[in-house]
Design an enzyme around this catalytic site. Structure first.
Site, PDB file in Angstrom:
ATOM      1  CE  LYS A  22      -2.303   0.691   3.857  1.00 42.24           C
ATOM      2  NZ  LYS A  22      -1.886   1.926   4.558  1.00 42.24           N
ATOM      3  CB  SER A  23       3.916   2.156   1.893  1.00 41.93           C
ATOM      4  OG  SER A  23       3.355   1.964   3.168  1.00 41.93           O
ATOM      5  CB  SER A 144       2.567  11.009  10.242  1.00 46.17           C
ATOM      6  OG  SER A 144       2.396  10.143   9.139  1.00 46.17           O
ATOM      7  CB  SER A 145       7.272   9.239   7.521  1.00 42.94           C
ATOM      8  OG  SER A 145       6.438   8.115   7.302  1.00 42.94           O
ATOM      9  CD  GLN A 146       0.640   8.067   6.193  1.00 43.75           C
ATOM     10  OE1 GLN A 146      -0.358   8.777   6.255  1.00 43.75           O
ATOM     11  NE2 GLN A 146       0.593   6.780   6.512  1.00 43.75           N
ATOM     12  CG  ASP A 291       1.929   0.801  10.016  1.00 44.58           C
ATOM     13  OD1 ASP A 291       1.386   1.487  10.903  1.00 44.58           O
ATOM     14  OD2 ASP A 291       1.980   1.153   8.826  1.00 44.58           O
ATOM     15  CE  LYS A 318       0.413   4.986  12.198  1.00 43.66           C
ATOM     16  NZ  LYS A 318       0.873   5.157  10.810  1.00 43.66           N
ATOM     17  NE  ARG A 322      -3.170   1.069  13.991  1.00 40.28           N
ATOM     18  CZ  ARG A 322      -2.656   1.064  12.780  1.00 40.28           C
ATOM     19  NH1 ARG A 322      -1.334   1.210  12.630  1.00 40.28           N
ATOM     20  NH2 ARG A 322      -3.416   0.940  11.708  1.00 40.28           N
TER      21      ARG A 322
END
Length: 409
Positions: A22-23, A144-146, A291, A318, A322
C-alpha cells in the site's frame, strides 16, 4: 461481520500471494499523475489505494477517502498544486479527528490555498489548486512520515523543486527513504543529508514500468502464525525481495527471536519455525516500523513472553489509539500490560482466556494482529470486514493456512 476463529489443523507449506505494498502503491499513483508515462504493476488492492485512485480519477468536487490516512495526506499536497482544480477532501468520522495541521501549515508556507471546512486543524479540507512558487519549507521531523512524503512527492513538479528542512528528531526514516528511492527510479535528483531533503524539479520521465513489491506489513501476520506454530512449520509468501524499500522488512530480523527464519527465494520468502522461541524479554525500538507493533505484541502474548516496545508515539493518531486498543484487548485475554504515550510493556502470561471477543475499533491491524491467536485458543473478531482497508483477501488466506473463520453475525 463478526467472526469466530479456531484452528484444528495448521496447513504447513501453504503458498500465499500477497498484493502490492500500500505504501509503495500510493506513492506511485501520485507520481503517475505527475508523470503519465509511468506504468505500475501489482498495485495494492487495499481500500486505501482504491480510495486514492478514485479521488485522482474522479471529476467530482468532493472526494471521500474513508479511513485512508495516506490518501488524505498525499492528496492534500497533490491537489494544492493543481491549478484551477478545487477539491473538498473528506473521510470517516475518525479521519475528521486525525490532525493534519502540520502538513497544511507547511503547504500554506509554500503558498497553497487550503481551508478547514469544519474544525481548525482537521479534515474536511477545501483545496483550491494553484501554482506554488516557493522552494523552501520547514516541518517537524518527529511527526508522521506521510506529511514529509506528501511534500516530497509534489517537489519535482514545482518550478524550482523543494528544500525541506526537518526540525528536531526524525522518525519513520525508512518511509522517507522509500519515497526517495521511488523518485530515484524516475531519475529525479533527490538528496537526504542531515536534517535537509533537497529535490530538484523534473518535468518529464522516460516511459517505464515499476512493479510494486508485496506488502511487508501484511507478511507480519504470517510471521506471527509461524512463530505460534510447532517447530518445522512453514509458509511461502510471494512476491518479496531482499533489497526491500519497506521499513517493515525488519520482520526478518525481529522474528528470529521467536525461532522464525526467512529464506529468500526467487520472488518469494519461505518462513520456517526452526527452533523454539527465546524466553528473553524482547526489546525493540519500532520508531521506523510502528505498523508491526500490534503483531509483535500479540505474538509475544501468545508465546507467553515479555516485551518492551518503544518508538510508538505515532500510534496514538492512527485509525484508533492503537496503544490503548492493544492494552484493552490484550487485558481481556488475560495479559498484564501497560502503555505510555510512546511505549508498550507486556509481562509474561501463563494462560490465554478462550472465546474472548476482540473489538477492532475500525482498525484493520487490530483484526489481523489478533487472528494468529486462533492457533492457541478459540476467539471472536468483531467487525472483521475492516481488514479490507489494507488486505482484502485476509480471511480467505487465513482459511488457506488452517485458521477457520465462521460468520456469527
Amino acid at each position: 461481520m463478526d467472526l469466530r476463529l479456531k484452528t484444528e489443523d495448521f496447513n504447513s507449506g501453504t503458498h500465499i500471494t500477497i498484493s502490492g505494498s500500500k505504501s509503495e502503491s500510493n506513492r506511485l499513483l501520485i507520481l503517475q499523475q505527475l508523470y503519465p508515462d509511468l506504468q505500475i504493476e501489482n498495485l495494492s488492492n487495499s481500500d486505501d489505494t482504491h480510495h486514492l485512485q478514485g479521488a485522482l480519477t474522479s471529476d467530482n468536487t468532493i472526494a471521500d477517502i474513508g479511513h485512508a490516512g495516506t490518501a488524505m495526506r498525499f492528496l492534500t499536497a497533490f491537489f494544492a498544486t493543481q491549478e484551477g482544480v478545487t477539491k473538498v477532501l473528506q473521510g470517516s468520522d475518525r479521519m475528521h479527528n486525525r490532525p493534519i495541521e502540520i502538513l497544511v501549515n507547511a503547504l500554506h508556507d509554500l503558498g497553497a490555498d487550503i481551508e478547514y471546512v469544519e474544525k481548525e486543524g482537521y479534515p474536511p479540507l477545501k483545496i483550491s489548486g494553484r501554482k506554488l512558487t516557493k522552494e523552501k519549507v520547514s516541518i517537524n521531523g518527529n511527526v508522521s512520515s506521510q506529511y514529509i512524503s506528501a511534500l516530497m512527492l509534489i517537489a519535482p513538479s514545482l518550478e524550482k523543486g523543494l528544500k525541506i528542512e526537518l526540525v528536531g528528531k526524525i522518525t519513520s526514516v525508512p518511509y522517507i527513504n522509500m519515497t526517495l528511492q521511488l523518485l530515484a527510479q524516475l531519475e529525479v535528483e533527490a538528496k537526504f543529508e542531515g536534517q535537509v531533503i533537497k529535490i530538484k524539479p523534473k518535468s518529464t520521465v522516460e516511459k517505464q514500468t515499476i512493479v510494486v513489491e508485496s506488502d511487508w506489513s501484511s507478511a507480519s501476520y504470517f510471521y506471527s502464525i509461524i512463530a505460534l506454530s510447532k517447530v518445522g512449520s512453514s509458509v511461502k509468501l510471494s512476491a518479496y525481495k531482499k533489497d526491500s524499500l519497506q521499513g517493515d522488512s525488519c520482520l526478518e530480523e525481529i522474528y528470529k527471536h521467536f525461532g522464525v527464519t526467512t529464506t529468500f527465494k526467487e520472488n518469494s520468502i519461505l518462513l520456517t519455525k526452526e527452533k523454539e522461541h527465546s524466553s528473553a524479554v524482547l526489546k525493540e525500538d519500532l520508531k521506523n516500523a510502528p505498523d508491526i507493533a500490534q503483531t509483535i505484541a500479540v505474538t509475544c502474548f501468545g508465546l507467553g513472553i515479555a516485551c518492551d516496545l518503544t518508538g510508538l508515539h505515532t500510534l496514538k493518531i492512527k485509525e484508533t489509539d492503537r496503544l490503548e486498543a492493544l492494552r484493552e484487548e490484550l487485558t481481556k485475554l488475560g495479559a498484564d500490560i501497560s502503555v505510555t504515550n510512546e511505549s508498550l510493556h507486556l509481562k509474561p502470561s501463563l494462560k490465554i482466556k478462550e472465546n474472548i471477543q476482540i473489538a477492532t475499533y475500525n482498525d484493520h491491524r487490530m483484526a489481523m494482529a489478533f487472528a494468529p491467536l486462533a492457533l492457541k485458543v478459540s476467539l471472536g473478531v468483531l467487525e472483521a470486514e475492516v481488514v479490507t482497508k489494507s488486505y482484502r483477501n485476509f480471511w480467505k488466506d487465513m482459511l488457506s493456512v488452517g485458521i477457520q473463520n465462521v460468520t456469527i453475525k
